[in-house]
Design a protein around this motif. Structure first.
Motif, PDB file in Angstrom:
ATOM      1  N   LYS A  18       2.760   0.121 -23.903  1.00 40.52           N
ATOM      2  CA  LYS A  18       2.749  -0.529 -22.601  1.00 40.52           C
ATOM      3  C   LYS A  18       3.046   0.480 -21.496  1.00 40.52           C
ATOM      4  O   LYS A  18       3.951   1.304 -21.611  1.00 40.52           O
ATOM      5  CB  LYS A  18       3.796  -1.647 -22.593  1.00 40.52           C
ATOM      6  CG  LYS A  18       4.031  -2.283 -21.240  1.00 40.52           C
ATOM      7  CD  LYS A  18       5.202  -3.242 -21.304  1.00 40.52           C
ATOM      8  CE  LYS A  18       5.515  -3.797 -19.921  1.00 40.52           C
ATOM      9  NZ  LYS A  18       6.687  -4.699 -19.956  1.00 40.52           N
ATOM     10  N   LYS A  19       2.292   0.411 -20.423  1.00 36.60           N
ATOM     11  CA  LYS A  19       2.506   1.274 -19.264  1.00 36.60           C
ATOM     12  C   LYS A  19       3.659   0.724 -18.415  1.00 36.60           C
ATOM     13  O   LYS A  19       3.814  -0.479 -18.258  1.00 36.60           O
ATOM     14  CB  LYS A  19       1.213   1.303 -18.431  1.00 36.60           C
ATOM     15  CG  LYS A  19       1.292   2.129 -17.171  1.00 36.60           C
ATOM     16  CD  LYS A  19      -0.051   2.079 -16.454  1.00 36.60           C
ATOM     17  CE  LYS A  19      -0.001   2.839 -15.148  1.00 36.60           C
ATOM     18  NZ  LYS A  19      -1.290   2.836 -14.455  1.00 36.60           N
ATOM     19  N   TYR A  23       2.410  -4.640 -14.351  1.00 41.98           N
ATOM     20  CA  TYR A  23       0.977  -4.759 -14.573  1.00 41.98           C
ATOM     21  C   TYR A  23       0.669  -5.816 -15.629  1.00 41.98           C
ATOM     22  O   TYR A  23       1.390  -5.963 -16.607  1.00 41.98           O
ATOM     23  CB  TYR A  23       0.382  -3.437 -15.072  1.00 41.98           C
ATOM     24  CG  TYR A  23       0.351  -2.320 -14.067  1.00 41.98           C
ATOM     25  CD1 TYR A  23      -0.749  -2.149 -13.229  1.00 41.98           C
ATOM     26  CD2 TYR A  23       1.413  -1.423 -13.963  1.00 41.98           C
ATOM     27  CE1 TYR A  23      -0.796  -1.123 -12.317  1.00 41.98           C
ATOM     28  CE2 TYR A  23       1.372  -0.388 -13.041  1.00 41.98           C
ATOM     29  CZ  TYR A  23       0.266  -0.235 -12.222  1.00 41.98           C
ATOM     30  OH  TYR A  23       0.230   0.778 -11.314  1.00 41.98           O
ATOM     31  N   TYR A  24      -0.447  -6.523 -15.422  1.00 43.18           N
ATOM     32  CA  TYR A  24      -1.047  -7.269 -16.516  1.00 43.18           C
ATOM     33  C   TYR A  24      -1.812  -6.258 -17.372  1.00 43.18           C
ATOM     34  O   TYR A  24      -2.365  -5.277 -16.854  1.00 43.18           O
ATOM     35  CB  TYR A  24      -2.041  -8.309 -16.013  1.00 43.18           C
ATOM     36  CG  TYR A  24      -1.442  -9.444 -15.215  1.00 43.18           C
ATOM     37  CD1 TYR A  24      -0.330 -10.141 -15.676  1.00 43.18           C
ATOM     38  CD2 TYR A  24      -2.019  -9.847 -14.009  1.00 43.18           C
ATOM     39  CE1 TYR A  24       0.196 -11.191 -14.955  1.00 43.18           C
ATOM     40  CE2 TYR A  24      -1.500 -10.907 -13.280  1.00 43.18           C
ATOM     41  CZ  TYR A  24      -0.385 -11.570 -13.755  1.00 43.18           C
ATOM     42  OH  TYR A  24       0.125 -12.614 -13.045  1.00 43.18           O
ATOM     43  N   ALA A  25      -1.886  -6.502 -18.675  1.00 41.57           N
ATOM     44  CA  ALA A  25      -2.665  -5.630 -19.555  1.00 41.57           C
ATOM     45  C   ALA A  25      -3.699  -6.452 -20.307  1.00 41.57           C
ATOM     46  O   ALA A  25      -3.395  -7.517 -20.838  1.00 41.57           O
ATOM     47  CB  ALA A  25      -1.757  -4.918 -20.546  1.00 41.57           C
ATOM     48  N   CYS A  27      -6.114  -5.845 -23.417  1.00 41.25           N
ATOM     49  CA  CYS A  27      -6.385  -4.912 -24.510  1.00 41.25           C
ATOM     50  C   CYS A  27      -7.632  -5.356 -25.261  1.00 41.25           C
ATOM     51  O   CYS A  27      -7.623  -6.414 -25.909  1.00 41.25           O
ATOM     52  CB  CYS A  27      -5.194  -4.854 -25.472  1.00 41.25           C
ATOM     53  SG  CYS A  27      -3.624  -4.384 -24.710  1.00 41.25           S
ATOM     54  N   SER A  55       3.411  -8.686 -17.785  1.00 38.26           N
ATOM     55  CA  SER A  55       4.281  -7.522 -17.659  1.00 38.26           C
ATOM     56  C   SER A  55       5.612  -7.666 -18.383  1.00 38.26           C
ATOM     57  O   SER A  55       6.298  -6.673 -18.619  1.00 38.26           O
ATOM     58  CB  SER A  55       4.531  -7.221 -16.180  1.00 38.26           C
ATOM     59  OG  SER A  55       5.120  -8.343 -15.548  1.00 38.26           O
ATOM     60  N   TYR A  75      -5.345  -2.123 -17.067  1.00 38.87           N
ATOM     61  CA  TYR A  75      -4.112  -2.497 -16.372  1.00 38.87           C
ATOM     62  C   TYR A  75      -4.449  -3.046 -14.991  1.00 38.87           C
ATOM     63  O   TYR A  75      -5.156  -2.399 -14.215  1.00 38.87           O
ATOM     64  CB  TYR A  75      -3.189  -1.286 -16.222  1.00 38.87           C
ATOM     65  CG  TYR A  75      -2.686  -0.716 -17.533  1.00 38.87           C
ATOM     66  CD1 TYR A  75      -1.594  -1.286 -18.186  1.00 38.87           C
ATOM     67  CD2 TYR A  75      -3.307   0.381 -18.118  1.00 38.87           C
ATOM     68  CE1 TYR A  75      -1.126  -0.755 -19.383  1.00 38.87           C
ATOM     69  CE2 TYR A  75      -2.851   0.914 -19.321  1.00 38.87           C
ATOM     70  CZ  TYR A  75      -1.757   0.337 -19.942  1.00 38.87           C
ATOM     71  OH  TYR A  75      -1.303   0.852 -21.120  1.00 38.87           O
TER      72      TYR A  75
END
Length: 265
Positions: A18-19, A23-25, A27, A55, A75
Motif C-alpha cells: 500500500k502506498k 488514496y483509494y487503490a 488493484c 485508504s 491510486y
C-alpha cells in the motif's frame, strides 16, 4: 488536475505494498500472483480480478516471477471521484470504496483485454506531457469504471432496505450466469419471483435502461468474445447462445452492432 494527483504502477516487484497517503487503490491482478493479503486475510487464486480498496485498508501483493508485470495498481485521491464525469456513476453511488467489505470482481471473458488496454493507456498518459492529458485521463477512468460496473457485475454494497438495488443485483448475476439458457425478461422475473413489469421498473430506476437491454447487451458481449477469441464456428456460437438459427443470429448481431458475425471475425 494537479501533477501526480493520479498514480499508476505495474505489479512487478516480489512485494507490492500500500502506498502512503489518503488514496483509494484499484488493484488489477492479471496473473502470476501468489496471493494478496488484505487486513491480514490472504486471498489466493485471484488471476484476472480487480480489488477496490479504501485508504484505511492494509494490503500487500506477493508474487514469485519479477521479470514481467502481473497487472497494475491504480491510486486515486478521493476528490477525483467528485469530477462531474465520474460523480454520476453507479460505482460512486453505492460508495464502493467506502465499504467495510472488500469489493472484488472477477472479470468476464474478454473484458480483461479491454481493462489491460485502458490501464496501459493511463500509464502512458500519466507519464506524458501531452496537451489536454487531464481530460483524457478522466475519460479513460470513466471508461474503466463503466466496464467494471456494467460489464463485470460488481457486487453493489446494498442496504437491507434497498429492495430495488437487491433485485437488480440478483438479476444481473442471473443474466451473467444463465444467459445461454434464458433470453426473455419473463424468465428472469420468474426466477426472481416478481412480475415482468416490476423487474423492468427496478432495472430502469437503478440502471436507466430496461431489463431486455441488459439481456441483449450480455448476449452481444458473449457472442463478440466467442467470435474474436475462439475457433468455434459461427453456427456453434449461434446455438450456444440460444439463437434458433445462424440466419437469425446474423440478423440479431448486425441489428445491435452494425456488422455481421462473419465480418467481425
Amino acid at each position: 488536475m494537479q501533477k501526480n494527483i493520479i498514480n499508476i504502477a505495474p505489479i512487478i516487484n516480489k512485494t507490492t505494498k500500500k502506498k502512503k497517503g489518503d488514496y483509494y487503490a484499484v488493484c488489477w491482478i492479471k496473473n502470476d500472483v501468489s496471493f494478496i493479503e488484505i487486513n491480514k486475510v490472504i486471498y489466493k487464486d485471484i488471476s484476472n480480478s480487480i480489488f477496490f480498496l479504501n485508504s484505511s485498508i492494509q494490503w500487500k501483493i506477493i508474487k514469485e516471477n519479477t521479470n514481467t508485470s502481473s497487472g497494475y495498481v491504480l491510486y486515486l485521491p478521493k476528490r477525483v471521484l467528485d469530477n462531474p464525469l465520474l460523480s454520476q456513476l453507479h460505482i460512486n453511488e453505492v460508495a464502493l470504496f467506502a465499504s467495510n467489505e472488500i469489493p472484488k470482481i472477477n472479470l468476464a471473458p474478454g473484458i480483461e483485454k479491454r481493462i489491460q488496454s485502458i490501464l496501459e493507456m493511463l500509464d502512458e498518459l500519466i507519464g506524458s506531457h501531452l496537451k489536454h492529458k487531464d481530460d483524457a485521463i478522466i475519460s479513460l477512468l470513466n471508461t474503466f469504471f463503466v466496464y467494471c460496473d456494467g460489464q463485470c457485475n460488481i457486487k453493489s454494497i446494498i442496504s437491507e432496505n434497498n429492495t430495488k438495488k437487491n433485485i437488480v443485483y440478483k438479476f444481473k448475476k442471473l443474466v451473467d450466469k444463465r444467459i445461454s439458457e434464458y433470453h426473455e425478461v419473463s424468465e428472469y422475473a420468474r426466477l426472481l419471483n416478481i412480475s415482468n413489469s416490476y423487474l423492468n421498473e427496478c432495472v430502469k430506476e437503478i440502471l436507466g435502461v430496461n431489463a431486455m437491454q441488459i439481456i441483449t447487451e450480455q448476449r452481444i458481449m458473449r457472442s463478440r468474445h466467442e467470435l474474436k477469441f475462439t475457433n468455434k464456428s459461427i453456427k456453434e456460437i449461434c446455438f450456444e447462445m440460444g439463437f434458433a438459427s445462424p440466419e437469425y443470429f446474423s440478423y440479431f448481431f448486425k441489428k445491435h452492432t452494425g456488422t455481421t458475425p462473419s465480418a467481425l471475425r
